[in-house]
Scaffold this active site. Structure first.
Site, PDB file in Angstrom:
ATOM      1  CE  LYS A  16      46.875  25.232  45.184  1.00  0.00           C
ATOM      2  NZ  LYS A  16      46.456  24.222  46.198  1.00  0.00           N
ATOM      3  NE  ARG A  87      45.394  20.705  40.481  1.00  0.00           N
ATOM      4  CZ  ARG A  87      44.823  21.651  41.237  1.00  0.00           C
ATOM      5  NH1 ARG A  87      44.808  22.899  40.862  1.00  0.00           N
ATOM      6  NH2 ARG A  87      44.297  21.328  42.381  1.00  0.00           N
ATOM      7  NE  ARG A 121      37.851  24.505  50.500  1.00  0.00           N
ATOM      8  CZ  ARG A 121      38.817  24.367  49.607  1.00  0.00           C
ATOM      9  NH1 ARG A 121      39.627  25.366  49.353  1.00  0.00           N
ATOM     10  NH2 ARG A 121      38.994  23.237  48.968  1.00  0.00           N
ATOM     11  NE  ARG A 154      36.395  23.217  46.370  1.00  0.00           N
ATOM     12  CZ  ARG A 154      37.656  23.571  46.092  1.00  0.00           C
ATOM     13  NH1 ARG A 154      38.044  24.825  46.288  1.00  0.00           N
ATOM     14  NH2 ARG A 154      38.511  22.698  45.622  1.00  0.00           N
ATOM     15  NE  ARG A 165      40.665  18.551  45.998  1.00  0.00           N
ATOM     16  CZ  ARG A 165      40.196  19.449  46.873  1.00  0.00           C
ATOM     17  NH1 ARG A 165      39.182  19.141  47.654  1.00  0.00           N
ATOM     18  NH2 ARG A 165      40.732  20.643  46.937  1.00  0.00           N
TER      19      ARG A 165
HETATM   20  P1  AP5 Z   1      42.532  27.450  50.602  1.00  0.00           P
HETATM   21  O1  AP5 Z   1      43.207  28.757  50.629  1.00  0.00           O
HETATM   22  O2  AP5 Z   1      41.202  27.358  49.945  1.00  0.00           O
HETATM   23  O3  AP5 Z   1      43.532  26.337  50.043  1.00  0.00           O
HETATM   24  P2  AP5 Z   1      43.972  25.991  48.561  1.00  0.00           P
HETATM   25  O4  AP5 Z   1      45.404  25.586  48.591  1.00  0.00           O
HETATM   26  O5  AP5 Z   1      43.595  27.089  47.610  1.00  0.00           O
HETATM   27  O6  AP5 Z   1      43.072  24.692  48.373  1.00  0.00           O
HETATM   28  P3  AP5 Z   1      42.123  24.274  47.204  1.00  0.00           P
HETATM   29  O7  AP5 Z   1      41.298  23.130  47.695  1.00  0.00           O
HETATM   30  O8  AP5 Z   1      41.341  25.416  46.662  1.00  0.00           O
HETATM   31  O9  AP5 Z   1      43.199  23.799  46.208  1.00  0.00           O
HETATM   32  P4  AP5 Z   1      43.085  22.720  45.134  1.00  0.00           P
HETATM   33  O10 AP5 Z   1      44.378  22.948  44.476  1.00  0.00           O
HETATM   34  O11 AP5 Z   1      42.793  21.333  45.498  1.00  0.00           O
HETATM   35  O12 AP5 Z   1      41.721  23.085  44.418  1.00  0.00           O
HETATM   36  P5  AP5 Z   1      41.407  23.887  43.092  1.00  0.00           P
HETATM   37  O13 AP5 Z   1      40.227  24.710  43.401  1.00  0.00           O
HETATM   38  O14 AP5 Z   1      42.628  24.551  42.526  1.00  0.00           O
HETATM   39  O15 AP5 Z   1      42.423  26.935  52.113  1.00  0.00           O
HETATM   40  C1  AP5 Z   1      41.765  25.721  52.440  1.00  0.00           C
HETATM   41  C2  AP5 Z   1      41.056  25.876  53.797  1.00  0.00           C
HETATM   42  O16 AP5 Z   1      42.017  26.070  54.829  1.00  0.00           O
HETATM   43  C3  AP5 Z   1      40.090  27.074  53.888  1.00  0.00           C
HETATM   44  O17 AP5 Z   1      38.992  26.671  54.657  1.00  0.00           O
HETATM   45  C4  AP5 Z   1      40.895  28.154  54.615  1.00  0.00           C
HETATM   46  O18 AP5 Z   1      40.060  29.011  55.380  1.00  0.00           O
HETATM   47  C5  AP5 Z   1      41.803  27.318  55.507  1.00  0.00           C
HETATM   48  N1  AP5 Z   1      43.125  27.911  55.659  1.00  0.00           N
HETATM   49  C6  AP5 Z   1      43.906  28.478  54.675  1.00  0.00           C
HETATM   50  N2  AP5 Z   1      45.082  28.866  55.181  1.00  0.00           N
HETATM   51  C7  AP5 Z   1      45.065  28.518  56.518  1.00  0.00           C
HETATM   52  C8  AP5 Z   1      46.012  28.626  57.571  1.00  0.00           C
HETATM   53  N3  AP5 Z   1      47.223  29.195  57.362  1.00  0.00           N
HETATM   54  N4  AP5 Z   1      45.668  28.152  58.804  1.00  0.00           N
HETATM   55  C9  AP5 Z   1      44.453  27.583  59.021  1.00  0.00           C
HETATM   56  N5  AP5 Z   1      43.511  27.447  58.041  1.00  0.00           N
HETATM   57  C10 AP5 Z   1      43.819  27.900  56.809  1.00  0.00           C
HETATM   58  O19 AP5 Z   1      41.038  22.704  42.090  1.00  0.00           O
HETATM   59  C11 AP5 Z   1      39.855  21.942  42.221  1.00  0.00           C
HETATM   60  C12 AP5 Z   1      39.771  20.925  41.076  1.00  0.00           C
HETATM   61  O20 AP5 Z   1      39.766  21.613  39.804  1.00  0.00           O
HETATM   62  C13 AP5 Z   1      40.931  19.938  40.957  1.00  0.00           C
HETATM   63  O21 AP5 Z   1      40.777  18.829  41.832  1.00  0.00           O
HETATM   64  C14 AP5 Z   1      40.854  19.568  39.455  1.00  0.00           C
HETATM   65  O22 AP5 Z   1      39.821  18.670  39.220  1.00  0.00           O
HETATM   66  C15 AP5 Z   1      40.499  20.894  38.802  1.00  0.00           C
HETATM   67  N6  AP5 Z   1      41.698  21.662  38.404  1.00  0.00           N
HETATM   68  C16 AP5 Z   1      42.095  22.862  38.921  1.00  0.00           C
HETATM   69  N7  AP5 Z   1      43.223  23.278  38.323  1.00  0.00           N
HETATM   70  C17 AP5 Z   1      43.553  22.312  37.405  1.00  0.00           C
HETATM   71  C18 AP5 Z   1      44.634  22.157  36.499  1.00  0.00           C
HETATM   72  N8  AP5 Z   1      45.624  23.055  36.391  1.00  0.00           N
HETATM   73  N9  AP5 Z   1      44.659  21.048  35.727  1.00  0.00           N
HETATM   74  C19 AP5 Z   1      43.677  20.133  35.793  1.00  0.00           C
HETATM   75  N10 AP5 Z   1      42.635  20.212  36.651  1.00  0.00           N
HETATM   76  C20 AP5 Z   1      42.572  21.300  37.449  1.00  0.00           C
END
Ligand code: AP5
Length: 210
Positions: A16, A87, A121, A154, A165
């Site tokens: 994402k 979420r 990552r 991270r 997660r």
């Molecule tokens: P990346 O693009 O970073 O993936 P992502 O889907 O953005 O993953 P995140 O871990 O950032 O999502 P998340 O939803 O768990 O975390 P968030 O930060 O929102 O890609 C991941 C890896 O894969 C990278 O290394 C990239 O290089 C690689 N990659 C990408 N595409 C690829 C491909 N096509 N092929 C190969 N490799 C690839 O949330 C973190 C925490 O914040 C949550 O756990 C929660 O505690 C809190 N939080 C956030 N939002 C909320 C909410 N709305 N409500 C409550 N708590 C929240």
């Protein structure tokens, strides 16, 4: 700035963040990401404690904290790609009240691939740029290509927290996918392929709906 309002859905590690950054740049949109917003406020005191307590355990931060961040970011944007929110069902209903979306993109990725992506990552401590030890390594190991900063893992990308997660996604966020799935603006894209290939499918989609 265009005023397209895009929602990006998908499990942790689906790409994402990777795809939202590219979309924001290509279509001149604001990238609103609750994950980054919360990481920069990890030790902020709220009525529910600090975001860190929830994030490091892989749990969701309470809705009032996240809703406020999203509402003010949306108010300030002329067009956006929203990543990491909603979420749960309550967040989805809140989002419906404050805005009208144009496109919803769900990135679908296999479970083993998600675990591989997240545990491999690495992020730059200074500028936040994303790398992957296998799929997108830096030129010099452990050093950011862009700014020379140190690459770190991270705290929530350890295997144990990644599994938690994914469990929270299955239990709490999957109903959000069901909530939107029958909507005519909902589109599922296979996120298992390379970042370039996934982006090409997204551009084809966005160009067909604009
Ligand atoms: P990346 O693009 O970073 O993936 P992502 O889907 O953005 O993953 P995140 O871990 O950032 O999502 P998340 O939803 O768990 O975390 P968030 O930060 O929102 O890609 C991941 C890896 O894969 C990278 O290394 C990239 O290089 C690689 N990659 C990408 N595409 C690829 C491909 N096509 N092929 C190969 N490799 C690839 O949330 C973190 C925490 O914040 C949550 O756990 C929660 O505690 C809190 N939080 C956030 N939002 C909320 C909410 N709305 N409500 C409550 N708590 C929240």
């Amino acid at each position: 700035m265009s005023d397209l309002q895009i929602l990006m859905l998908g499990p942790p590690g689906a790409g994402k963040g990777t795809q939202s950054s590219r979309i924001a740049e290509a279509y001149d949109l604001e990238h609103i990401t609750t994950g980054d917003a919360l990481r920069s406020r990890k030790d902020m005191q709220t009525a529910h404690g600090t975001p860190r307590e929830y994030m490091d355990a892989g749990e969701l931060v309470p809705d009032p904290v996240v809703n406020e961040i999203v509402e003010s970011a949306i108010e300030e944007a002329d067009g956006f790609v929203l990543d990491g929110y909603p979420r749960n069902k309550a967040q989805a209903e809140f989002l419906d009240e404050i805005t009208a979306l144009d496109v919803i993109i769900y990135l679908d990725v296999d479970r083993e691939e998600l675990i591989r992506r997240l545990t491999g990552r690495r992020v730059c401590e200074d500028c936040g740029e994303n790398y992957h030890v296998e799929f997108a390594p830096p030129v010099d190991q452990g050093i950011c290509d862009d700014c020379g900063g140190e690459l770190i893992q991270r705290t929530d990308d350890s295997e144990k927290t990644v599994k938690e997660r994914l469990r929270v996604f299955d239990e709490t966020t999957k109903p959000v996918i069901t909530y939107y799935r029958s909507d005519s603006i909902f589109h599922q894209i296979d996120g298992n392929t390379t970042p370039d290939n996934v982006f090409k499918h997204i551009v084809d989609l966005l160009d067909s709906v604009r």
